[in-house]
Every structure is written in structure tokens, then in C-alpha cells.
Design an enzyme around this catalytic site. Structure first.
Site, PDB file in Angstrom:
ATOM      1  N   HIS A 294       0.822  -1.225   0.000  1.00 54.56           N
ATOM      2  CA  HIS A 294       0.000   0.000   0.000  1.00 54.56           C
ATOM      3  C   HIS A 294       0.856   1.275   0.000  1.00 54.56           C
ATOM      4  CE1 HIS A 294       0.133   0.085   4.566  1.00 54.56           C
ATOM      5  NE2 HIS A 294       0.201   1.371   4.293  1.00 54.56           N
TER       6      HIS A 294
ATOM      7  N   SER B 125       3.982   2.079   8.414  1.00 51.04           N
ATOM      8  CA  SER B 125       3.626   1.090   7.395  1.00 51.04           C
ATOM      9  C   SER B 125       4.852   0.613   6.632  1.00 51.04           C
ATOM     10  CB  SER B 125       2.663   1.710   6.389  1.00 51.04           C
ATOM     11  OG  SER B 125       1.393   1.727   6.948  1.00 51.04           O
ATOM     12  N   GLY B 126       4.885  -0.681   6.315  1.00 50.96           N
ATOM     13  CA  GLY B 126       5.997  -1.236   5.555  1.00 50.96           C
ATOM     14  C   GLY B 126       7.160  -1.647   6.427  1.00 50.96           C
TER      15      GLY B 126
ATOM     16  N   ASP C  21      -0.651  -7.512   1.424  1.00 48.73           N
ATOM     17  CA  ASP C  21      -0.073  -6.162   1.474  1.00 48.73           C
ATOM     18  C   ASP C  21       1.448  -6.292   1.634  1.00 48.73           C
ATOM     19  OD1 ASP C  21       0.307  -3.462   1.658  1.00 48.73           O
ATOM     20  OD2 ASP C  21      -0.646  -3.228   3.639  1.00 48.73           O
TER      21      ASP C  21
HETATM   22  C1  4AZ Z   1      -1.415   3.647   8.567  1.00 42.64           C
HETATM   23  O1  4AZ Z   1      -2.213   4.522   8.402  1.00 42.64           O
HETATM   24  C2  4AZ Z   1      -1.568   2.764   9.758  1.00 42.64           C
HETATM   25  N1  4AZ Z   1      -2.364   0.853  14.280  1.00 42.64           N
HETATM   26  C3  4AZ Z   1      -0.618   1.810  10.029  1.00 42.64           C
HETATM   27  C4  4AZ Z   1      -0.762   0.995  11.117  1.00 42.64           C
HETATM   28  C5  4AZ Z   1      -1.832   1.128  11.935  1.00 42.64           C
HETATM   29  C6  4AZ Z   1      -2.797   2.067  11.707  1.00 42.64           C
HETATM   30  C7  4AZ Z   1      -2.651   2.902  10.593  1.00 42.64           C
HETATM   31  C8  4AZ Z   1      -1.944   0.212  13.124  1.00 42.64           C
HETATM   32  O2  4AZ Z   1      -0.466   3.481   7.821  1.00 42.64           O
END
Ligand code: 4AZ
Length: 439
Positions: free
Chosen positions: A248, A389-390, A293
Site C-alpha cells: 500500500h 507502514s511497511g 499487502d
Molecule cells: C497507517 O495509516 C496505519 N495501528 C498503520 C498501522 C496502523 C494504523 C494505521 C496500526 O499506515
């Protein structure tokens, strides 16, 4: 009138204690420099110089404790060599090396070298016909004046005792004796291995991970993906050219030329910067459900590992992690939902939550599929958030070798009770990674 106390001029007093310069032209300056403050400073400086001299003497005369690492080959006669012993993350490698390390630790801690012994570590296995040879590193801290030859003899003596008392193993010491090895050489070997952190690289004690801000080298496989001059996502270093991250992250752009990667715990002064040659997004990535993902990032050039930048291990495809297991998530993501990323890497300890529990109505009510795993803190709190993320979710084995078991993927906001972080479950993608990268 006061009795018994003789009043004298400064000059007379100095004359009496023999400190007055007899040259008249200099009287004034001598008088000035001997005010009590100056005398005090001279005395303090004298004491400091004396203390430093004594300190240096103590240091160089051998009271300092220096690390020494010795290596020895042990012939394990009752274990058959298999290819599993080539991979430090295989069950067989873990269990045999743990058994040998426990035996070494127990024996040396009960020996006359117990106060100098730090720890044992099985560096590698090799084949000898059908049997196994284990190369073992033994770390000690000796006082500087210890003779290397006498230490070697004492270590050999203790290893000979192990031959007769090795529990479930049949061990014989090879004629290739115990040899010293430079700790810098050991460090260089260990940073090339997957999943090593500072305490293993220096063969030190296991450290408790505390606080939330990481130090340099704590999570050497953590990378940052940049686009438009800003940190966008975390990524996980799995070789000197490949990273794993979340699919993503590339919704904004799939063009490798727009992306770059930095390594090192500080976003503002990275240890290494790299460019991207290729981005491989999982063919079955589904944005609406977050399924699959996962993406792979190939760098244009190989990076050179150093003590703060090196790869993590990948788990075997059949890994199952019991719920409640402690794992760690790291990233530069925001500390509140919708906040900004932070300049220094942060770390958090969380617990694995079973998919059954994570799919309960009060949790994610069926949204968690087999390619995902949840991790969090029962009442909420520590969690990944946007910008993480990632990045990696990592697990240590009993020898403190770390594997990435998850990729930060999604969640309902951050740190809410019953809404743990959801991660791409890496074991499920182990074969896909192998197929795409050869790793
Ligand atoms: C995000 O928006 C995101 N609490 C990543 C992880 C989590 C929530 C949002 C986990 O990239």
C-alpha cells in the site's frame, strides 16, 4: 588588645615562610599570585594531576578488563549432519547450537574462569563425514596483564572436561587447538549474518529493550522509503540489495525513480542513502481488504553492511507464533493517529494475538485473513501508526537472532483497546520472496 596573635604585613609573613622573591622589582607580582584562591587552584590541580597519573598507571599496569574471544572446533560425534545445519534459522540449527551453548555456559560458569567468562556462541557448523563440527566462540574479559598462552591452556583444560561430561552430546575436542580471534573480526563476521543486534555482535549480555526511542544500531534492518523529499514508509532490509515493505506504500507511485531509501536510526542524518531499481508489488494485493499487502524493493547498487546497517532473517514458511509471544515493532511513524513522523526511530514491545481472537466481534470481526497477524497490548497503548507502514515486526529466537515476522499494514487508528495493529504475516509469503529474489 588581642594577645598571642602576631600581626604581620603580607610581606613579612611571606619572608618568614621563605616564599618571598628577594628581587624587589618582583615583590608585587609574587604577592598577587599567592592569594588564597590561586593557592587553592594550584592544590586542586596538583591533586587532579596525581589522580590522573595513578589512574593511568592502574590502567596500563593491567587492572583494565579487556575482551578476548577464543574459538574452538568441537566434533559432535552423535549428531548426523543435515543441510538444515547450514541455515541459522532452521529448527535443527537453533536447537543444536542452543544445546552446545548451554553446555559451554554451564561448564565455564562452574570453572575457575567463571569470573572472566562472558558467553559462548556457536558461530557455524560444518560437515565431517557424517558427523558435525561446531565452531564455537568463547568470550572472556581478562585483566590486561594476563598471558595469552596461559589463558589458552586454561580454556583447553576446561574444554577437555566437557568431553567427558557433555550430557546428551558426544563431543571430542579436535587437535586444532583453541585459538584467539580478534573481536573486530568477530564483529565483521556477525554483521554479515542475518538478524544480529548489538549484544550479539559484541557477544555481550542480552539487553532488555526499554524506552521507546531506539539507539544507533538497535534495529539495523530498518529502512525508510522516501518520496517527494519526505519519509513515507518503513521497509525491511533482507539482503544487501532487497527490502520487503507494504504494497500500500506504492499507491502514491510505482515508479522506482521517484523513490529512495535511507538506512540508520536518524532520518535527518542517515548512515546510507540508496536508489531504487525495481518495485515488485504482490500480484494479489487487494487495497480494499488489505490482503497480500507486501512488496519487494530492489536497490540500484549493493549496500555495504556496517554495524548499524545489516539484514534481518526471514522466518521459515511453516512458522507458527503462539499468542502472547513478545515481538517488537519499530518505525518513524506518528505517535498519534494522523500525526507527523518523528526524526529518531522508535520501538515498541507488543504481543501476538491469535487470528481467532483478533477476528472476534469486538476486535476486527472477521477481517483478519491467513496472510495477516495481529499484535498489540491488551488494553491498547503501544502500536504502529501512520508512517510505520511497511516496517518490521520482529521476533528473537532463544539465541537472540531476530527474524521479521510481520510488515506494518493496517489497523483501526492507533493504540485503541481491542484494535491491535494488523501486520502482513511474512511466513505465508516466504516462498513468494524466494521466487522473486532468490533469497
Ligand atoms: C497507517 O495509516 C496505519 N495501528 C498503520 C498501522 C496502523 C494504523 C494505521 C496500526 O499506515
Amino acid at each position: 588588645m588581642m594577645k598571642g596573635i602576631k600581626f604581620m604585613s603580607n610581606e613579612a609573613l611571606l619572608k618568614e615562610i621563605g616564599m618571598l622573591n628577594p628581587m624587589p622589582g618582583r615583590v608585587a607580582s609574587a604577592t598577587r599570585s599567592l592569594n588564597p584562591l590561586v593557592v587553592g587552584i594550584i592544590v586542586v590541580a596538583g591533586v587532579v594531576i596525581l589522580a590522573v597519573t595513578i589512574g593511568l598507571l592502574v590502567y596500563f599496569l593491567g587492572f583494565e578488563r579487556k575482551p578476548y574471544i577464543y574459538q574452538s572446533d568441537l566434533h559432535i560425534r552423535n549428531v548426523e549432519y543435515t543441510n538444515q545445519l547450514e541455515s541459522p534459522t532452521s529448527q535443527e540449527y537453533r536447537s543444536l547450537s542452543r544445546t552446545i551453548e548451554n553446555l559451554m555456559n554451564k561448564t565455564f560458569k562452574a570453572s575457575n574462569l567463571r569470573s572472566q567468562f562472558i558467553r559462548a556462541y556457536v558461530a557455524r557448523f560444518r560437515r565431517d563425514n557424517e558427523d558435525v563440527i561446531a565452531n564455537v566462540l568463547l568470550k572472556f574479559q581478562f585483566k590486561g596483564a594476563t598471558s595469552a598462552a596461559s589463558m589458552k591452556r586454561r580454556i583447553e583444560q576446561i574444554l577437555r572436561q566437557i568431553q567427558n561430561n557433555a550430557g546428551s552430546l558426544t563431543i571430542s575436542l579436535l587437535p586444532t587447538e583453541v585459538k584467539p580471534i580478534d573481536p573486530v573480526v568477530v564483529q565483521d563476521i556477525l554483521i554479515k549474518r542475518c538478524g544480529t543486534r548489538p549484544e550479539l555482535i559484541t557477544l555481550s549480555f542480552e539487553r532488555i529493550i526499554q524506552g521507546t526511542q531506539a539507539s544507533a544500531g538497535d534495529w539495523p534492518w530498518q529502512a525508510s522509503l522516501w518520496i517527494n523529499n519526505a519519509h513515507r514508509c518503513g521497509a525491511i532490509l533482507i539482503s544487501d540489495t532487497w527490502l520487503v515493505t507494504a504494497a500500500h506504500c506504492f499507491r502514491i507511485s510505482r515508479d522506482p525513480r521517484q523513490w529512495s531509501v535511507t538506512f540508520g536510526y536518524s532520518l535527518r542524518s542517515p548512515e546510507i542513502r540508496a536508489n531504487v531499481k525495481n518495485i515488485i508489488i504482490h500480484p494479489n494485493y487487494m487495497a480494499p481488504t488489505h490482503e497480500n499487502d507486501i512488496a519487494l524493493v530492489e536497490l540500484t547498487n549493493r549496500i555495504t553492511f556496517n554495524k548499524n546497517v545489516h539484514k534481518v532473517c526471514l522466518p521459515e514458511a511453516n512458522l507458527i507464533i503462539p499468542s502472547g509471544t513478545r515481538v517488537y515493532v519499530t518505525g518513524w511513524g506518528s505517535q498519534i493517529s494522523g500525526g507527523n513522523s518523528v526524526p529518531i526511530l522508535r520501538q515498541g514491545g507488543v504481543e501476538i494475538i491469535s487470528n481467532t481472537e483478533c477476528n472476534s466481534p469486538e476486535n476486527y470481526n472477521g477481517l483478519i485473513t491467513s496472510g495477516m497477524i495481529c499484535a498489540g497490548i491488551p488494553g491498547g497503548g503501544t502500536d504502529a501508526c501512520s508512517g510505520d507502514s511497511g516496517g518490521p515486526l520482529v521476533l528473537a529466537d532463544s539465541r537472540q537472532i531476530w527474524s521479521a515476522v510481520g510488515i506494518v499494514s493496517w489497523g483501526d487508528e492507533c493504540g485503541l483497546p481491542n484494535k491491535p495493529g494488523v501486520y502482513t504475516y511474512l511466513p505465508v509469503y516466504r516462498n513468494w520472496i524466494k521466487q522473486e529474489t532468490g533469497i
